[in-house]
Design a protein around this motif. Sequence first.
Motif, PDB file in Angstrom:
ATOM      1  N   SER A  16       0.839  -1.204   0.000  1.00  9.08           N
ATOM      2  CA  SER A  16       0.000   0.000   0.000  1.00  9.08           C
ATOM      3  C   SER A  16       0.870   1.249   0.000  1.00  9.08           C
ATOM      4  O   SER A  16       2.029   1.212   0.436  1.00  9.08           O
ATOM      5  CB  SER A  16      -0.905   0.017   1.236  1.00  9.08           C
ATOM      6  N   VAL A  47      -8.174   9.224 -12.278  1.00  8.15           N
ATOM      7  CA  VAL A  47      -8.275   8.131 -11.315  1.00  8.15           C
ATOM      8  C   VAL A  47      -9.375   8.369 -10.283  1.00  8.15           C
ATOM      9  O   VAL A  47     -10.215   7.495 -10.050  1.00  8.15           O
ATOM     10  CB  VAL A  47      -6.925   7.933 -10.590  1.00  8.15           C
ATOM     11  N   SER A  48      -9.345   9.552  -9.684  1.00  9.89           N
ATOM     12  CA  SER A  48     -10.263   9.804  -8.574  1.00  9.89           C
ATOM     13  C   SER A  48     -10.383  11.305  -8.351  1.00  9.89           C
ATOM     14  O   SER A  48      -9.477  12.061  -8.704  1.00  9.89           O
ATOM     15  CB  SER A  48      -9.725   9.137  -7.302  1.00  9.89           C
ATOM     16  N   TYR A  58     -14.549   7.834  -8.209  1.00  6.20           N
ATOM     17  CA  TYR A  58     -13.476   6.946  -8.655  1.00  6.20           C
ATOM     18  C   TYR A  58     -13.788   6.414 -10.040  1.00  6.20           C
ATOM     19  O   TYR A  58     -14.946   6.163 -10.376  1.00  6.20           O
ATOM     20  CB  TYR A  58     -13.320   5.766  -7.693  1.00  6.20           C
ATOM     21  N   MET A  62     -11.036   1.478 -10.330  1.00  3.98           N
ATOM     22  CA  MET A  62     -10.255   1.840  -9.149  1.00  3.98           C
ATOM     23  C   MET A  62     -11.046   1.662  -7.851  1.00  3.98           C
ATOM     24  O   MET A  62     -10.485   1.719  -6.759  1.00  3.98           O
ATOM     25  CB  MET A  62      -9.817   3.312  -9.229  1.00  3.98           C
ATOM     26  N   ARG A  65      -9.978  -0.167  -4.129  1.00  5.74           N
ATOM     27  CA  ARG A  65      -8.554  -0.180  -3.772  1.00  5.74           C
ATOM     28  C   ARG A  65      -7.980   1.223  -3.609  1.00  5.74           C
ATOM     29  O   ARG A  65      -6.909   1.386  -3.034  1.00  5.74           O
ATOM     30  CB  ARG A  65      -7.747  -0.934  -4.825  1.00  5.74           C
ATOM     31  N   PHE A  66      -8.693   2.229  -4.147  1.00  8.62           N
ATOM     32  CA  PHE A  66      -8.217   3.605  -4.071  1.00  8.62           C
ATOM     33  C   PHE A  66      -9.145   4.397  -3.153  1.00  8.62           C
ATOM     34  O   PHE A  66     -10.361   4.244  -3.224  1.00  8.62           O
ATOM     35  CB  PHE A  66      -8.226   4.255  -5.469  1.00  8.62           C
ATOM     36  N   LEU A  79      -4.215  10.271  -1.634  1.00  5.80           N
ATOM     37  CA  LEU A  79      -4.726   9.111  -2.352  1.00  5.80           C
ATOM     38  C   LEU A  79      -4.073   7.872  -1.763  1.00  5.80           C
ATOM     39  O   LEU A  79      -2.860   7.709  -1.857  1.00  5.80           O
ATOM     40  CB  LEU A  79      -4.436   9.183  -3.854  1.00  5.80           C
ATOM     41  N   ARG A  80      -4.864   7.049  -1.157  1.00  8.75           N
ATOM     42  CA  ARG A  80      -4.340   5.793  -0.630  1.00  8.75           C
ATOM     43  C   ARG A  80      -4.645   4.687  -1.626  1.00  8.75           C
ATOM     44  O   ARG A  80      -5.778   4.555  -2.117  1.00  8.75           O
ATOM     45  CB  ARG A  80      -4.948   5.458   0.721  1.00  8.75           C
ATOM     46  N   ILE A  81      -3.639   3.896  -1.911  1.00  6.69           N
ATOM     47  CA  ILE A  81      -3.791   2.785  -2.843  1.00  6.69           C
ATOM     48  C   ILE A  81      -3.435   1.508  -2.105  1.00  6.69           C
ATOM     49  O   ILE A  81      -2.320   1.365  -1.589  1.00  6.69           O
ATOM     50  CB  ILE A  81      -2.869   2.936  -4.073  1.00  6.69           C
ATOM     51  N   ALA A  88      -0.597  -0.891 -11.629  1.00  5.70           N
ATOM     52  CA  ALA A  88      -0.789   0.410 -10.980  1.00  5.70           C
ATOM     53  C   ALA A  88       0.454   1.281 -11.070  1.00  5.70           C
ATOM     54  O   ALA A  88       0.423   2.448 -10.669  1.00  5.70           O
ATOM     55  CB  ALA A  88      -1.169   0.217  -9.523  1.00  5.70           C
ATOM     56  N   TYR A  92       1.866   9.454 -10.770  1.00  3.93           N
ATOM     57  CA  TYR A  92       0.584   9.928 -10.273  1.00  3.93           C
ATOM     58  C   TYR A  92       0.638  11.445 -10.103  1.00  3.93           C
ATOM     59  O   TYR A  92       1.570  11.977  -9.485  1.00  3.93           O
ATOM     60  CB  TYR A  92       0.257   9.251  -8.943  1.00  3.93           C
TER      61      TYR A  92
END
Length: 118
Positions: A16, A47-48, A58, A62, A65-66, A79-81, A88, A92
């Motif tokens: 992560s 992405v988001s 989102y 995505m 998971r995002f 942004l947490r992935i 991925a 970014y």
Amino acid sequence: VQLVESGGGLVQPGGSLRLSCAAYDLAVSRVAMSWARQAPGKGLEWVSGIWSAGSTYYKDSMKGRFTISSDNTKNTVYLRINNLTPEAAAVYYCAIASGRHSGAIDYWGKGTLVTVSS
């Protein structure tokens, strides 16, 4: 206006990351902020996004998971992935976007590189 991304790096598959975007000369609480990415050899991909009212959006692929969030006291968007896969891997970008697609991106930062490899 300046958007400064950080938090990228080398992560193993399944790991992560939390990316950060510090904004200068604008208030993230008043602007529609987004994250976009560009993988090697591919175009820019939205992405988001998090809108000024706090609503989050989102890209369908995505979801789950995002996670996008913001801290208005720090004027920073995150942004947490989770469960990263090699697909991925990309640069970014933090962005100001008027819609939920790459064509709506009006301004973006210099980006932070995410590499996924064992």
